[in-house]
Design a protein around this motif. Structure first.
Motif, PDB file in Angstrom:
ATOM      1  N   ARG A  86      -6.933  65.040  66.488  1.00 52.92           N
ATOM      2  CA  ARG A  86      -6.807  66.221  67.717  1.00 52.92           C
ATOM      3  C   ARG A  86      -7.293  65.179  68.907  1.00 52.92           C
ATOM      4  NH1 ARG A  86     -11.395  70.661  67.022  1.00 52.92           N
ATOM      5  NH2 ARG A  86     -12.445  68.958  65.821  1.00 52.92           N
ATOM      6  N   GLU A 116      -7.054  76.275  67.315  1.00 48.39           N
ATOM      7  CA  GLU A 116      -5.523  75.975  67.589  1.00 48.39           C
ATOM      8  C   GLU A 116      -5.270  74.562  67.848  1.00 48.39           C
ATOM      9  OE1 GLU A 116      -4.726  80.595  69.174  1.00 48.39           O
ATOM     10  OE2 GLU A 116      -4.239  79.037  70.323  1.00 48.39           O
ATOM     11  N   ASP A 119      -4.795  72.988  64.664  1.00 53.13           N
ATOM     12  CA  ASP A 119      -3.687  73.469  63.600  1.00 53.13           C
ATOM     13  C   ASP A 119      -2.478  72.945  64.243  1.00 53.13           C
ATOM     14  OD1 ASP A 119      -4.583  75.493  61.809  1.00 53.13           O
ATOM     15  OD2 ASP A 119      -4.668  77.145  63.457  1.00 53.13           O
ATOM     16  N   LEU A 120      -2.601  72.685  65.489  1.00 53.58           N
ATOM     17  CA  LEU A 120      -1.429  71.913  66.005  1.00 53.58           C
ATOM     18  C   LEU A 120      -1.496  70.288  65.932  1.00 53.58           C
ATOM     19  CD1 LEU A 120      -1.476  72.755  70.178  1.00 53.58           C
ATOM     20  CD2 LEU A 120       0.671  73.278  68.536  1.00 53.58           C
ATOM     21  N   SER A 123      -0.337  70.202  62.372  1.00 52.38           N
ATOM     22  CA  SER A 123       1.303  70.375  62.214  1.00 52.38           C
ATOM     23  C   SER A 123       2.125  69.179  62.571  1.00 52.38           C
ATOM     24  CB  SER A 123       1.689  71.784  63.062  1.00 52.38           C
ATOM     25  OG  SER A 123       1.419  71.470  64.374  1.00 52.38           O
ATOM     26  N   ALA A 125       1.694  67.676  65.727  1.00 53.20           N
ATOM     27  CA  ALA A 125       1.716  67.652  67.018  1.00 53.20           C
ATOM     28  C   ALA A 125       0.927  66.245  67.758  1.00 53.20           C
ATOM     29  CB  ALA A 125       1.359  68.782  67.874  1.00 53.20           C
ATOM     30  N   ARG A 129       1.590  66.859  73.190  1.00 48.82           N
ATOM     31  CA  ARG A 129       1.630  68.307  72.940  1.00 48.82           C
ATOM     32  C   ARG A 129       0.405  69.187  72.914  1.00 48.82           C
ATOM     33  NH1 ARG A 129       4.898  70.161  67.943  1.00 48.82           N
ATOM     34  NH2 ARG A 129       3.856  72.104  68.312  1.00 48.82           N
ATOM     35  N   GLN A 130      -0.635  68.294  72.537  1.00 49.86           N
ATOM     36  CA  GLN A 130      -1.868  68.929  72.594  1.00 49.86           C
ATOM     37  C   GLN A 130      -2.543  69.133  74.066  1.00 49.86           C
ATOM     38  OE1 GLN A 130      -4.748  67.622  69.412  1.00 49.86           O
ATOM     39  NE2 GLN A 130      -3.121  66.611  68.231  1.00 49.86           N
ATOM     40  N   TYR A 133      -1.144  71.876  75.437  1.00 53.77           N
ATOM     41  CA  TYR A 133      -1.682  73.188  75.023  1.00 53.77           C
ATOM     42  C   TYR A 133      -3.109  73.515  76.101  1.00 53.77           C
ATOM     43  CZ  TYR A 133      -4.813  76.237  72.375  1.00 53.77           C
ATOM     44  OH  TYR A 133      -5.342  77.334  71.986  1.00 53.77           O
TER      45      TYR A 133
ATOM     46  N   LEU B  33      -1.498  80.660  67.378  1.00 61.57           N
ATOM     47  CA  LEU B  33      -0.205  79.983  67.338  1.00 61.57           C
ATOM     48  C   LEU B  33       0.828  80.753  66.486  1.00 61.57           C
ATOM     49  CD1 LEU B  33      -1.596  76.194  66.859  1.00 61.57           C
ATOM     50  CD2 LEU B  33      -0.701  77.304  68.777  1.00 61.57           C
ATOM     51  N   SER B  43       1.727  78.673  74.454  1.00 62.81           N
ATOM     52  CA  SER B  43       0.357  79.185  73.935  1.00 62.81           C
ATOM     53  C   SER B  43      -0.842  79.834  75.153  1.00 62.81           C
ATOM     54  CB  SER B  43      -0.459  78.392  73.392  1.00 62.81           C
ATOM     55  OG  SER B  43      -0.332  77.078  74.207  1.00 62.81           O
TER      56      SER B  43
END
Lengths: 158, 119
Positions: A86, A116, A119-120, A123, A125, A129-130, A133, B33, B43
């Motif tokens: 993360r 979330e 989760d990103l 997956s 990311a 990409r984080q 977000y 998500l 998001s």
């Protein structure tokens, strides 16, 4: 006029650099995933050597047990190493966004955003990409604050 | 002469997309998500909408039933339409003045297309 042109050039360069960085990171992640799956297959094949049925009263030789244990530990370490982490900056952005919300909703949304991001990351990311977000949460946070403070709001459970 | 205030949320395109995603499987609980992916929205857009819908009583939410310390990750927040909310959402979507297919040029996924739509 000149300032506008310089700003535009700077913006284009920033986007181009970000795109190049993203593609490189994506390529590195893909090759790491391929390497991991290759190693997993190899290790599973090695583990299957230990899966012969035991005869009644026979115990597993300590050397085999130790070897199987080592392989298992090794696999767990590898999975941990290759799992995308993360992004701390993204968590910081998401927590900043949550701090703008009314006090009664702050903790709830901070946890929701962190979940979330997790989760990103799981997956696949990466950092950009984080970060995106987190930035998007900041972009929409005033609208959300307004929604949470609306007098028409009935009974959302925090 | 006073204008009557609408009782539901403003039916913007993102709001309609979120409602259609939730209505596609009204009994299924979905987390943020998942709703983003279903609605095809970024998001940052959906949380204000979810907050508004939840405030109106159209949605209810609950924490995922796990221990974060055991799982090593934070709990997800699951959203689901209430019975009244699903009914209100269907009515509001049917009455929405901004029709999705006209704006999006029929590019919606089949699950999100309005019933009887031409998309």
């Amino acid at each position: 006029m000149a300032t506008t042109v310089i700003s535009a050039v700077f913006a284009v360069m920033t986007v181009a650099l970000a795109a190049v960085g993203y593609r490189q990171a994506e390529r590195a992640r893909r090759s790491a995933r391929e390497e991991l799956s290759r190693r997993r297959i190899e290790q599973e094949l090695r583990l299957s050597e230990f899966s012969r049925p035991l005869k009644p009263g026979e115990s597993i030789p300590p050397s085999e047990l130790a070897a199987a244990h080592n392989i298992r530990v090794h696999m767990q370490v590898e999975v941990k190493v290759t799992r995308p982490a993360r992004s701390r900056s993204a968590i910081g952005l998401a927590e900043f966004a949550a701090s703008v919300l009314p006090a009664s909703d702050r903790d709830r949304y901070a946890e929701e955003f962190r979940a979330e991001l997790q989760d990103l990351a799981q997956s696949g990311a990466g950092h950009p990409r984080q970060l995106l977000y987190g930035l998007r949460q900041i972009r929409g946070i005033l609208q959300m604050r307004y929604a949470l403070r609306s007098p028409r709001r009935k009974s959302a459970t925090p | 002469m006073s204008r009557k205030k609408p009782s539901g949320p403003r039916m913007t395109i993102p709001t309609q997309l979120v409602l259609r995603t939730l209505l596609a499987e009204p009994t299924k609980e979905m987390y943020g998500l998942e709703i983003c992916a279903g609605a095809g929205l970024p998001s940052g857009t959906i949380h204000p909408i979810l907050a508004r819908l939840e405030g109106l009583g159209w949605l209810e939410s609950r924490w995922e039933d796990i221990k974060p310390e055991d799982e090593g990750r934070p709990r997800r927040r699951y959203y689901q339409l209430t019975t009244d909310g699903a009914e209100s959402a269907r009515t509001a979507l049917a009455q929405a003045t901004t029709q999705l297919p006209a704006i999006l040029g029929g590019t919606l996924r089949p699950a999100l297309r309005p019933a009887g739509g031409t998309a």
